[in-house]
Write a protein that holds these residues in place. Sequence first.
Motif, PDB file in Angstrom:
ATOM      1  N   TYR A  49      -6.977  27.762 -32.349  1.00 39.86           N
ATOM      2  CA  TYR A  49      -6.805  28.401 -31.046  1.00 39.86           C
ATOM      3  C   TYR A  49      -6.847  27.307 -29.996  1.00 39.86           C
ATOM      4  CZ  TYR A  49      -8.526  30.681 -26.759  1.00 39.86           C
ATOM      5  OH  TYR A  49      -8.723  31.059 -25.448  1.00 39.86           O
ATOM      6  N   GLN A  50      -5.677  27.045 -29.378  1.00 43.04           N
ATOM      7  CA  GLN A  50      -5.556  25.955 -28.418  1.00 43.04           C
ATOM      8  C   GLN A  50      -5.150  26.418 -27.025  1.00 43.04           C
ATOM      9  OE1 GLN A  50      -3.270  24.090 -31.990  1.00 43.04           O
ATOM     10  NE2 GLN A  50      -3.076  22.713 -30.253  1.00 43.04           N
ATOM     11  N   PHE A  51      -4.387  27.480 -26.944  1.00 46.00           N
ATOM     12  CA  PHE A  51      -3.877  27.935 -25.651  1.00 46.00           C
ATOM     13  C   PHE A  51      -4.058  29.450 -25.545  1.00 46.00           C
ATOM     14  CE2 PHE A  51      -1.032  24.775 -27.581  1.00 46.00           C
ATOM     15  CZ  PHE A  51      -1.272  23.689 -26.751  1.00 46.00           C
ATOM     16  N   PHE A  52      -4.268  29.920 -24.314  1.00 46.08           N
ATOM     17  CA  PHE A  52      -4.268  31.369 -24.103  1.00 46.08           C
ATOM     18  C   PHE A  52      -2.830  31.779 -23.796  1.00 46.08           C
ATOM     19  CE2 PHE A  52      -4.932  35.416 -21.938  1.00 46.08           C
ATOM     20  CZ  PHE A  52      -5.820  36.023 -22.809  1.00 46.08           C
ATOM     21  N   ASN A  53      -2.041  31.937 -24.871  1.00 49.39           N
ATOM     22  CA  ASN A  53      -0.623  32.225 -24.730  1.00 49.39           C
ATOM     23  C   ASN A  53      -0.324  33.655 -25.197  1.00 49.39           C
ATOM     24  OD1 ASN A  53      -1.004  31.948 -27.456  1.00 49.39           O
ATOM     25  ND2 ASN A  53       0.128  30.018 -27.615  1.00 49.39           N
ATOM     26  N   ALA A 105      -2.445  15.625 -33.876  1.00 54.29           N
ATOM     27  CA  ALA A 105      -1.992  15.361 -32.511  1.00 54.29           C
ATOM     28  C   ALA A 105      -1.636  13.898 -32.326  1.00 54.29           C
ATOM     29  CB  ALA A 105      -3.077  15.780 -31.518  1.00 54.29           C
ATOM     30  N   SER A 106      -2.481  13.005 -32.859  1.00 58.40           N
ATOM     31  CA  SER A 106      -2.208  11.572 -32.758  1.00 58.40           C
ATOM     32  C   SER A 106      -0.924  11.219 -33.488  1.00 58.40           C
ATOM     33  CB  SER A 106      -3.395  10.791 -33.331  1.00 58.40           C
ATOM     34  OG  SER A 106      -3.147   9.410 -33.285  1.00 58.40           O
ATOM     35  N   PHE A 114      -2.940  18.631 -27.358  1.00 55.23           N
ATOM     36  CA  PHE A 114      -3.672  19.392 -28.368  1.00 55.23           C
ATOM     37  C   PHE A 114      -5.178  19.280 -28.113  1.00 55.23           C
ATOM     38  CE2 PHE A 114      -0.489  19.392 -32.141  1.00 55.23           C
ATOM     39  CZ  PHE A 114       0.443  20.000 -31.324  1.00 55.23           C
ATOM     40  N   ARG A 115      -5.816  20.413 -27.920  1.00 51.10           N
ATOM     41  CA  ARG A 115      -7.274  20.438 -27.806  1.00 51.10           C
ATOM     42  C   ARG A 115      -7.768  21.755 -28.378  1.00 51.10           C
ATOM     43  NH1 ARG A 115     -11.318  21.882 -24.033  1.00 51.10           N
ATOM     44  NH2 ARG A 115      -9.780  22.755 -22.598  1.00 51.10           N
ATOM     45  N   LEU A 116      -8.637  21.680 -29.348  1.00 52.73           N
ATOM     46  CA  LEU A 116      -9.091  22.889 -30.029  1.00 52.73           C
ATOM     47  C   LEU A 116     -10.099  23.635 -29.162  1.00 52.73           C
ATOM     48  CD1 LEU A 116      -8.770  24.407 -32.724  1.00 52.73           C
ATOM     49  CD2 LEU A 116     -10.838  23.249 -33.507  1.00 52.73           C
ATOM     50  N   LEU A 117      -9.789  24.895 -28.868  1.00 53.64           N
ATOM     51  CA  LEU A 117     -10.704  25.758 -28.131  1.00 53.64           C
ATOM     52  C   LEU A 117     -11.564  26.598 -29.066  1.00 53.64           C
ATOM     53  CD1 LEU A 117      -8.300  27.010 -25.296  1.00 53.64           C
ATOM     54  CD2 LEU A 117      -9.909  25.092 -25.236  1.00 53.64           C
TER      55      LEU A 117
END
Length: 447
Positions: A49-53, A105-106, A114-117
């Motif tokens: 879960y990375q974005f509130f899409n 991501a790298s 990319f950032r894991l929520l």
Amino acid sequence: MTLKVDAIRECLEGVIPGTMATASLDGMPNVAYLSQVQFVDSDHVALSYQFFNKTRQNIMANPRATLIVTNPVTVRQYRLSLEYLRTETSGPLFESMKAKLAGIASHTGMSGIFRLLGADIYRVHQIQPVPGESLPAPAPQRSLLSALRNCTERLAACADLEKLFAETLVCLDRQFGIGYTMIMMLDKATGRLYTVASHGYEASGIGSEIPLGEGVIGVAARERTPIRIGHMNAEYAYSRAVRESAAHSDWASALETEIPLPGLCAPRSQLAVPIMAGQRLLGVLYVESPQDLRFTYDDEDALVNLAHQLGLSMHLLQMAADTVEEAPAVTPTSSQPRGAPLGIRRFAENDSIFLGDDYLIKGVAGSIFWTLLRDYADKGRTEFTNRELRVDGRIRLPDVSDNLEARLLLLGKRLVEREAAVRIEKTGRGRFRLRVDRPIRLLEEYA
């Protein structure tokens, strides 16, 4: 036959992004690519879960979804019917996914995006192969079960920690084909891990340290869970040196007190596995490779089992090391220290020991060494036992499970590497001798 998630784990390595279909409450469909699908168990997966899409909005309103995953070697596809259960924002699973996602991501040039929520947990109700052509699966390069069996048999035959550590790393090289490995032990008092054995590197790095929570090794130790990364990852990479000086001592801060951490400059794959004895964390088994995606889920399973065997053997050997042999120790060949006196300095603030101007060791291992040297200088003693060190108040061991045998091994290796005029020689179970080849002069420094 009903497929389970563990039968298609090779589809979950993040090489080919998964495709996820969701729908709103009024039936409007949405399709999106997923950065990461993580195996949890035979009936569950975790999705990043990375974005509130739109996908996230749909799942919160309607928890059913369909996911397509692809085998990166055979290009065989599978359709998974999912049901959303919950989101985890901390803990072992979250940290494992966070590390793996950082590697992905790298690898794709998306580190800033990319950032894991959270780790969304889904129940897998059904797995169906998608009709279509596929490629043949390649033959396995080795049997991991056979390698694991051979390694555990060899570890069970080890009679001391030095042999156990050496045998573990040799087995990883010869049986598993992993050429870059190390074993780190936990110092509970300082919350740091220190290197006691390594294989494949130009410098051993014995005595190098990292704190809990730092990089792949530190996170695996803190969370007590395997951490596996398949691509080069700057966020979880280690600098080749870890510096920690005695901040309040002018003399000490002017000297070199770092021990470089062994490791590849640019590892493409990393796997850190906690070494446990029951519920107690002893350390971390770490392996790395210059090859992308070198370690699979199956490699992880095998090394987790190997680490359990290693932890049990370490526990039993350390208990046995405190039992002194009834037989008398072998009488040493008489020799008098010769040459110019060697000045050995101790800094009381953190028990840092210097041989002349060369840094040797610090912490509990430094305290042990200084205690041995004091008894030699004051009483002429050269013969010692683990049992007496265990209860010696001068050393201030944090507790009875503080890996005394491992610290003695670390100290002995550092003395050999520094070609020191003082050595530690094992003379039997629970016994060792201090060998001094030059006159010594002990100097204590205080803040």
